[in-house]
Design an enzyme around this catalytic site. Structure first.
Site: not given
Length: 386
Positions: A130-131, A157, A243, A336, A340, A363
């Site tokens: 991958g990388s 994708t 990117r 946060q 809830g 990417e």
């Protein structure tokens, strides 16, 4: 092309209206059904969103990088699945053709990519690569006027909808690392090409990733992009641009989440007053705004430098690292602030929380960006340019 301010503003307003009126109201539906309705895809075609990075002579809008990022900010204001529908045509799926294709290759495929009638995908990642793109094992062995491809690509994708794949494959098995890799345009209907079932993912339902398998798939020599052994150069050139685009999408999501946090905290009351009046809530929202503003400034600066012809490899990695990590923090704070409610599906915040996690992986992971930044700094120092 560099858009003048009036034309650019009109385009951005069109995209903003599309996102607000058509995409945001059906975010939950897309998540539940794991599909973007065809009517939305058709509207994206009509807006020209599939061809924003394709040259005008092939039917695209030919946006400069700055304008593309401004469009990506707007697309980030809704579920990332919508942007992903056209994302590979905008970026990694088409840009190898734009940057390295011959006139014949461009004429054959770019008009269809620009209109959205052809979907292009980028097939780099493998089960064991991958990388570390230099460790690719998919092979493309020359046989007369064809290359014979064998191997498996993973997490690709839009693979299930793709008509074309930009495939990185090893043409010289005796040459280790990146130097033995070449790039090819492979049509989906090529005998020996098959696509697996979409993977079940943490987030971004409606955007699909699949395996792509090559079994003695014969690809004409004229489908090779650039020279033999230049595939790594093709891949890296495409990723620089991608990117910046992903950074802008992530920052658009951050902006959307800040808006949601502010509106909710003005309405939600605890201890007899809106929670926005509590300093701890203010701090989380303020930190989110400061980081998002910084990310936007970084992206636009890098985009303008790229438009001016500068090498932005390091800057693209800086923006990818900062903007996507910031987006993750903003999404966490949003949960946060909502408390809830942030954990409950009805409010949509938990969906964004899951959706944005992939930004720090595809990417080029955050850790890969760190390596690139450090490498580029070392190169600059050695060249006396630091």
């Amino acid at each position: 092309m560099a858009f003048d301010a009036e034309i650019r503003a009109a385009l951005i307003e069109q995209v903003r209206r599309f996102v607000t009126e058509k995409c945001i109201p059906i975010e939950a539906e897309v998540g539940d059904n794991d599909a973007v309705p065809q009517s939305i895809v058709d509207e994206m075609k009509n807006l020209g969103l599939f061809g924003i990075a394709v040259p005008e002579e092939y039917g695209g809008l030919a946006l400069d990088m700055e304008t593309e990022c401004l469009v990506a900010f707007e697309l980030g204001h809704t579920s990332p699945a919508f942007r992903s529908v056209a994302g590979t045509n905008i970026g990694i799926g088409s840009q190898a053709l734009v940057l390295f294709g011959t006139d014949a290759q461009k004429s054959k495929w770019l008009p269809g990519i620009a209109s959205g009638d052809l979907i292009a995908s980028f097939a780099l990642t493998e089960p064991e690569a991958g990388s570390d793109a230099g460790s690719l094992t998919t092979k493309a062995i020359r046989d007369g006027d064809h290359y014979v491809l064998n191997g498996t690509k993973r997490y690709i994708t839009n693979a299930n909808k793709a008509d074309l794949f930009t495939v990185m494959a090893r043409t010289d098995p005796s040459t280790p690392g990146a130097k033995g890799v070449s790039a090819f345009i492979v049509e989906r209907n090529t005998p020996g090409v098959s696509v697996g079932q979409p993977e079940k993912k943490m987030g971004q339902q409606g955007a699909h990733i699949c395996d792509v398998i090559f079994e003695d798939a014969r690809v004409p020599v004229e489908n090779r992009l650039a020279g033999e052994g230049e595939g790594f150069k093709v891949a890296m050139s495409v990723l620089d641009k991608g990117r910046l685009h992903i950074s802008a999408v992530a920052t658009g999501v951050s902006e959307r989440l800040i808006k949601e946090m502010v509106n909710y905290s003005l309405e939600r009351k605890q201890f007899g007053k809106p929670i926005m009046e509590h300093q701890m809530i203010q701090a989380m929202i303020a930190d989110s705004q400061a980081e998002t503003y910084a990310a936007r400034c970084m992206i636009l600066d890098a985009a303008r430098r790229r438009d001016a012809g500068e090498d932005v490899t390091m800057l693209a990695s800086c923006t990818k690292l900062f903007a996507t990590e910031a987006c993750g923090r903003v999404a966490d704070r949003a949960v946060q602030v909502f408390g809830g409610a942030g954990y409950v599906t009805d409010y949509g915040i938990e969906r964004f929380y899951r959706d944005v996690r992939i930004f720090r992986l595809y990417e080029g992971t955050t850790q890969i960006q760190q390596i690139i930044i450090a490498r580029e700094l070392a190169r600059a120092a050695k060249a006396g340019k630091l």
